[in-house]
Design a protein around this motif. Structure first.
Motif, mmCIF file in Angstrom:
data_model
loop_
_atom_site.group_PDB
_atom_site.id
_atom_site.type_symbol
_atom_site.label_atom_id
_atom_site.label_comp_id
_atom_site.label_asym_id
_atom_site.label_seq_id
_atom_site.Cartn_x
_atom_site.Cartn_y
_atom_site.Cartn_z
ATOM 1 N N VAL A 53 0.838 -1.190 0.000
ATOM 2 C CA VAL A 53 0.000 0.000 0.000
ATOM 3 C C VAL A 53 0.880 1.250 0.000
ATOM 4 C CG1 VAL A 53 -1.599 1.328 1.436
ATOM 5 C CG2 VAL A 53 -1.971 -1.124 1.046
ATOM 6 N N ARG A 54 1.954 1.216 0.771
ATOM 7 C CA ARG A 54 2.899 2.324 0.837
ATOM 8 C C ARG A 54 3.445 2.641 -0.567
ATOM 9 N NH1 ARG A 54 6.044 3.701 5.312
ATOM 10 N NH2 ARG A 54 5.569 1.749 6.360
ATOM 11 N N ARG A 55 3.863 1.580 -1.242
ATOM 12 C CA ARG A 55 4.413 1.721 -2.582
ATOM 13 C C ARG A 55 3.356 2.270 -3.551
ATOM 14 N NH1 ARG A 55 7.952 -0.746 -6.631
ATOM 15 N NH2 ARG A 55 7.433 0.631 -8.342
ATOM 16 N N PHE A 56 2.130 1.734 -3.433
ATOM 17 C CA PHE A 56 1.043 2.161 -4.319
ATOM 18 C C PHE A 56 0.742 3.649 -4.163
ATOM 19 C CE2 PHE A 56 -3.550 3.149 -4.224
ATOM 20 C CZ PHE A 56 -3.764 3.213 -5.586
ATOM 21 N N LEU A 57 0.618 4.095 -2.917
ATOM 22 C CA LEU A 57 0.285 5.511 -2.699
ATOM 23 C C LEU A 57 1.395 6.412 -3.232
ATOM 24 C CD1 LEU A 57 -1.288 5.256 0.863
ATOM 25 C CD2 LEU A 57 -2.487 5.789 -1.270
ATOM 26 N N ALA A 58 2.630 5.964 -3.072
ATOM 27 C CA ALA A 58 3.752 6.752 -3.581
ATOM 28 C C ALA A 58 3.760 6.746 -5.110
ATOM 29 C CB ALA A 58 5.059 6.199 -3.031
ATOM 30 N N ASP A 59 3.515 5.562 -5.723
ATOM 31 C CA ASP A 59 3.458 5.477 -7.190
ATOM 32 C C ASP A 59 2.362 6.396 -7.737
ATOM 33 O OD1 ASP A 59 5.491 3.666 -7.705
ATOM 34 O OD2 ASP A 59 4.200 1.895 -7.593
ATOM 35 N N ALA A 60 1.181 6.349 -7.097
ATOM 36 C CA ALA A 60 0.042 7.131 -7.592
ATOM 37 C C ALA A 60 0.297 8.631 -7.423
ATOM 38 C CB ALA A 60 -1.236 6.711 -6.871
ATOM 39 N N ALA A 61 0.810 9.030 -6.259
ATOM 40 C CA ALA A 61 1.051 10.455 -6.010
ATOM 41 C C ALA A 61 2.113 10.988 -6.960
ATOM 42 C CB ALA A 61 1.473 10.665 -4.561
ATOM 43 N N ALA A 92 -5.952 6.040 -9.958
ATOM 44 C CA ALA A 92 -5.827 6.794 -8.713
ATOM 45 C C ALA A 92 -5.191 8.162 -8.967
ATOM 46 C CB ALA A 92 -4.987 5.996 -7.705
ATOM 47 N N ALA A 93 -4.157 8.180 -9.834
ATOM 48 C CA ALA A 93 -3.482 9.455 -10.131
ATOM 49 C C ALA A 93 -4.465 10.413 -10.799
ATOM 50 C CB ALA A 93 -2.277 9.206 -11.037
ATOM 51 N N ALA A 94 -5.279 9.884 -11.721
ATOM 52 C CA ALA A 94 -6.268 10.725 -12.411
ATOM 53 C C ALA A 94 -7.278 11.277 -11.401
ATOM 54 C CB ALA A 94 -6.978 9.915 -13.500
ATOM 55 N N ILE A 95 -7.707 10.429 -10.458
ATOM 56 C CA ILE A 95 -8.669 10.891 -9.444
ATOM 57 C C ILE A 95 -8.033 12.007 -8.612
ATOM 58 C CG2 ILE A 95 -9.882 10.222 -7.319
ATOM 59 C CD1 ILE A 95 -10.376 7.482 -8.599
ATOM 60 N N MET A 96 -6.756 11.818 -8.233
ATOM 61 C CA MET A 96 -6.067 12.841 -7.439
ATOM 62 C C MET A 96 -6.011 14.166 -8.195
ATOM 63 S SD MET A 96 -2.854 10.697 -5.924
ATOM 64 C CE MET A 96 -3.053 9.292 -4.847
ATOM 65 N N GLU A 138 1.530 13.849 -10.083
ATOM 66 C CA GLU A 138 2.278 15.094 -10.271
ATOM 67 C C GLU A 138 2.722 15.296 -11.709
ATOM 68 O OE1 GLU A 138 5.610 15.442 -7.713
ATOM 69 O OE2 GLU A 138 4.381 15.913 -5.959
ATOM 70 N N SER A 139 2.963 14.182 -12.415
ATOM 71 C CA SER A 139 3.525 14.311 -13.760
ATOM 72 C C SER A 139 2.451 14.297 -14.854
ATOM 73 C CB SER A 139 4.530 13.190 -14.004
ATOM 74 O OG SER A 139 3.851 11.960 -14.108
#
Lengths: 90, 448
Positions: free
Chosen positions: B26-34, B61-65, B38-39
């Motif tokens: 989950v840690r890795r996923f949240l970091a990957d998505a965040a 997830a990135a698109a939702i963010m 940004e990019s």
């Protein structure tokens, strides 16, 4: 078109493909080196699944897409026949 | 406005996804998505074409963010993608294999997993925000958009999990044969896992041997999200997998004897979901228990003289059911079949009217009609097409058609005929097409 230099297994396999997928073509018209999927015979992943069941029943070889060679195996009649020859259990 | 977190019931070091390259926490996923968020370019809509389920989820997830709506095309046919990108102007494509889509700006999904971003909060998403758009085929020949709010997706995931008895902390390992861009795939193989703290396999197995090895690899009790087609293949190959899993099937009715065989062979409960892209999953049944569908919590199916409508708090308006159904007084229902214009090939639904329109748009095609024959012995019954196109070969027409439709809908065969049996009013009754098909099959044999 004639199957130039098609092996016995290649010819049997061509018949199995045509029968399994109910293709309206002469098995002898499948060129050993021509593409089976996409532009070639236009087969898709459901055909691959149907074909894998027929190959398993006929030759006792269970195809796996995690096999690193899978793209090559399905690239042509010849490649598929070679893979079957190597892995067949019946 | 109510908000629901992006993911639920995980600890940061829990495995959210796994594949042959190892686990993704989950840690890795949240970091990957965040980091991906940004990019991303500053646009409002994105076509997420990732083939890997984890990459897809990171992109989603990135698109939702970034408050971008994820467009879910029904197929990767190039003309379908271009048409959707045209209707949602400014769309770009997210891909994970370096694929470039001609005519659409493409961004490759990079998994940077930037640990420096940690610690971060799990984003909370307002339930009324539209996060995804699923497309269905109508009779107009144009893909029809169906907007999905975060509230709708999470509600369906919660209701499905509750019905299947999945509890937070169950930590099931989910393997799915269905594509995550399809509504059922998105709901059952992405949303259901992330709302219940489950682990998902990032791949998409095709052959029974693939399914077997992924389920055998599962670190906990497995759940297989699949279709009648793949389940039949697994039963026919008698694959051996650890007992006690859970099978969830959808996209086409599962024959009861197949469900029975699967339950016995795999020592697993077989459940089915009934749904369609316009409303999402609406009902469930354990196939061996009978024909009746039990609506999910919060879903109400109402029948009046002419139609059946699905109502739920998360649907802005009642949605017509595309199948013929009968609703009982207790709210359960029985499905009798498709509405006349709809066909289902290998779990993919499309309108025959839509397909016919596509055919008629092809240069040189004067008239044409698609037809779905009676089911035969093979895993999948394919469509046929009869086309009037003097001077064109069926290969030429097939080649053009391939750019517009999903491969499962490609006609086998496409037969060129001098004319179609239209009646005096210009209509083409189904019986006449059926007779044309029968005559053709009789003449050509069934190939078997």
């Amino acid at each position: 078109m004639e199957q130039s230099g098609a092996s016995l297994l290649e010819r049997d396999l061509a018949k199995l493909i045509v029968q399994t997928l109910k293709l309206k073509i002469d098995p002898a018209a499948i060129e050993p080196e021509a593409a089976l999927f996409g532009e070639g015979l236009g087969l898709d992943s459901i055909d691959a699944l149907e074909l894998s069941l027929a190959i398993s029943q006929t030759y006792g070889y269970q195809l796996k897409s995690s096999d690193p060679q899978i793209k090559t195996i399905f690239s042509s009649l010849r490649a598929l026949a070679e893979a079957i020859e190597k892995n067949r259990t019946k | 406005m109510r908000e629901i977190p992006l993911i639920g019931h995980y600890d940061v070091d829990d495995v959210l996804a796994w594949d042959q390259e190892g686990p993704r926490t989950v840690r890795r996923f949240l970091a990957d998505a965040a980091s991906l968020a940004e990019s991303l370019p500053d646009r409002s809509t994105v076509l997420n074409l990732a083939t890997n389920r984890y990459d897809f989820l990171v992109g989603f997830a990135a698109a939702i963010m970034r408050r971008q709506m994820t467009l879910l095309p029904q197929s990767r046919a190039s003309q379908t993608l271009l048409r959707i990108a045209g209707e949602f102007s400014g769309s770009y494509a997210l891909t994970d294999r370096g694929d470039a889509i001609e005519g659409i700006d493409s961004v490759s999904i990079q998994l940077r997993g930037d640990q420096a971003l940690w610690p971060m909060d799990i984003p909370r998403i307002p339930t009324d925000r539209v996060v995804a758009v699923a497309f269905t085929s109508g009779s107009t020949g144009r893909p029809m958009p169906n907007k999905k709010t975060w509230g709708a997706l999470t509600a369906v995931a919660q209701a499905t999990g509750a019905r299947l008895g999945i509890k937070a902390g169950d930590r099931l390992s989910v393997v799915a044969t269905v594509p995550h861009q399809h509504m059922f795939g998105l709901e059952a193989s992405v949303m259901l896992p992330i709302m219940h703290g489950l682990a998902m396999h990032a791949g998409r197995p095709l052959f029974p041997a693939d399914i077997r090895s992924m389920l055998a690899d599962a670190a906990s009790r497995w759940m297989l999200v699949t279709t009648p087609l793949h389940l039949r293949a697994c039963v026919s190959e008698s694959i051996s997998i650890p007992p006690g899993g859970l099978i969830l099937s959808a996209t086409a009715p599962l024959p009861r004897n197949l469900a029975q065989q699967a339950e016995e062979h795999f020592q697993a409960e077989v459940h089915e979901i009934f749904g369609f892209a316009e409303a999402g999953s609406i009902a469930e049944r354990r196939t061996i228990d009978g024909d009746r569908w039990q609506p999910l919590e919060g879903v109400h199916v109402a029948q009046d003289a002419s139609s059946c409508l699905v109502q739920a708090w998360y649907l802005p308006t009642p949605v017509p059911v595309p199948d013929r159904i009968t609703v009982d007084t207790d709210g359960t229902f029985v499905v009798h079949g498709r509405e006349a214009d709809q066909v289902n090939v290998a779990g993919h639904r499309i309108s025959l009217g839509d397909l016919n329109q596509l055919l008629l748009k092809i240069d040189g095609v004067q008239d044409g009609v698609f037809f779905l024959p009676e089911e035969g012995a093979s895993l999948v019954t394919r469509l046929m097409a009869f086309v009037v196109a003097p001077g064109k070969t069926s290969e030429e027409i097939q080649r053009t058609l391939r750019a517009y439709v999903d491969p499962v809908f490609m006609p086998r065969p496409l037969v060129c005929v001098p004319s179609l049996p239209r009646n005096a009013t210009g209509k083409l009754p189904r019986e006449s097409v059926s007779e044309l098909a029968r005559q053709w099959l009789e003449r050509e044999g069934d190939g078997a």
